[in-house]
Scaffold this active site. Structure first.
Site, PDB file in Angstrom:
ATOM      1  N   GLU A  12       0.819  -1.206   0.000  1.00 38.26           N
ATOM      2  CA  GLU A  12       0.000   0.000   0.000  1.00 38.26           C
ATOM      3  C   GLU A  12       0.857   1.262   0.000  1.00 38.26           C
ATOM      4  OE1 GLU A  12      -3.846  -1.731   2.461  1.00 38.26           O
ATOM      5  OE2 GLU A  12      -2.048  -1.096   3.566  1.00 38.26           O
ATOM      6  N   ASP A 204     -11.789  -4.885  -2.623  1.00 40.60           N
ATOM      7  CA  ASP A 204     -12.674  -6.058  -2.655  1.00 40.60           C
ATOM      8  C   ASP A 204     -14.061  -5.673  -2.187  1.00 40.60           C
ATOM      9  OD1 ASP A 204     -12.859  -6.943   0.498  1.00 40.60           O
ATOM     10  OD2 ASP A 204     -10.870  -6.173   0.007  1.00 40.60           O
TER      11      ASP A 204
END
Length: 237
Positions: A12, A204
């Protein structure tokens, strides 16, 4: 202004490390790693830090405490990936939190709200003026992704169990997304004058397919979150 960009995972934080290049290690303890980088030119940012916190609430809380003692930031931007409760929202879109709250805290037997840690606030709001500035800028900004504003709730559980997801939404209807760090950061930083933002890319949709979706879409979510955060750094604050 001192600004710290905090993400749980190296995947990230990777787009930021690539963009800002040379880094100076400021502090490293347990899962927390704080690196100083050159702030963008032409901004009010005097010091900028990239921070890897580790995954989960305990790591995030420890990271926040070390940030306060080692850096003393004026603004912390938590970023990275998030799982979305709303299936109509696209993978790779960006979510900005309107408040910080837990989804796995239950002290309702003592008349606390679901998600409220005893003797602590029910939630931690984002400064209204800061959120308004963000919304005004991203509307019509022509990004390749959509920017949504809503509540990202924090839990130590990845949202892959449909039963757990259903129970959370029954207790806290209207949640937009889920992460594993932001409310813990906000809780610790609430003891200071530091402002906190949470800007994340959707990796997701919660439920049984979430783990595979996360693997497939993490890079896209991280890249779009990076783009949104960089926009905040260079054009808004």
């Amino acid at each position: 202004m001192k600004v710290a960009i905090v993400a749980a995972m190296q995947e990230e934080l990777a787009p930021f490390r690539q963009h800002f290049g040379a880094k100076q290690l400021v502090f490293e303890q347990a899962k927390t790693r704080i690196e100083a980088v050159n702030p963008p030119e032409g901004t009010e940012i005097s010091q900028l830090y990239l921070v890897e916190s580790g995954i989960g609430k305990a790591n995030a809380a420890a990271c926040a405490a070390w940030l306060l003692s080692q850096v003393g930031p004026d603004l912390v931007i938590n970023t990275g990936s998030t799982g979305c409760f709303e299936p109509s929202v696209a993978l790779g879109d960006v979510v900005i939190s309107d408040r910080f709250v837990y989804s796995d805290v239950d002290a309702t037997g003592f008349n606390y709200a679901w998600g409220q840690v005893p003797q602590m606030p029910a939630h931690y709001p984002v400064a209204a003026d800061l959120l308004a500035n963000l919304l005004a800028h991203f509307q019509g900004a022509g990004k390749s992704y959509q920017v949504h504003v809503g509540t990202i709730a924090t839990s130590d559980s990845f949202m892959s169990d449909p039963q757990r997801v259903a129970e959370i939404l029954e207790r806290q209807p209207g949640l937009l997304a889920s992460d594993m760090e932001s409310a813990a950061l906000a809780q610790v930083l609430a003891s200071s004058a530091c402002q906190v933002l949470n800007i994340r890319g959707i990796s997701d949709h919660v439920g049984a397919q979430a783990p595979q979706l996360f693997k497939d879409s993490l890079a896209l979510a991280a890249q779009n979150a990076y783009d949104a955060v960089l926009t905040v750094l260079t054009q808004i604050i």
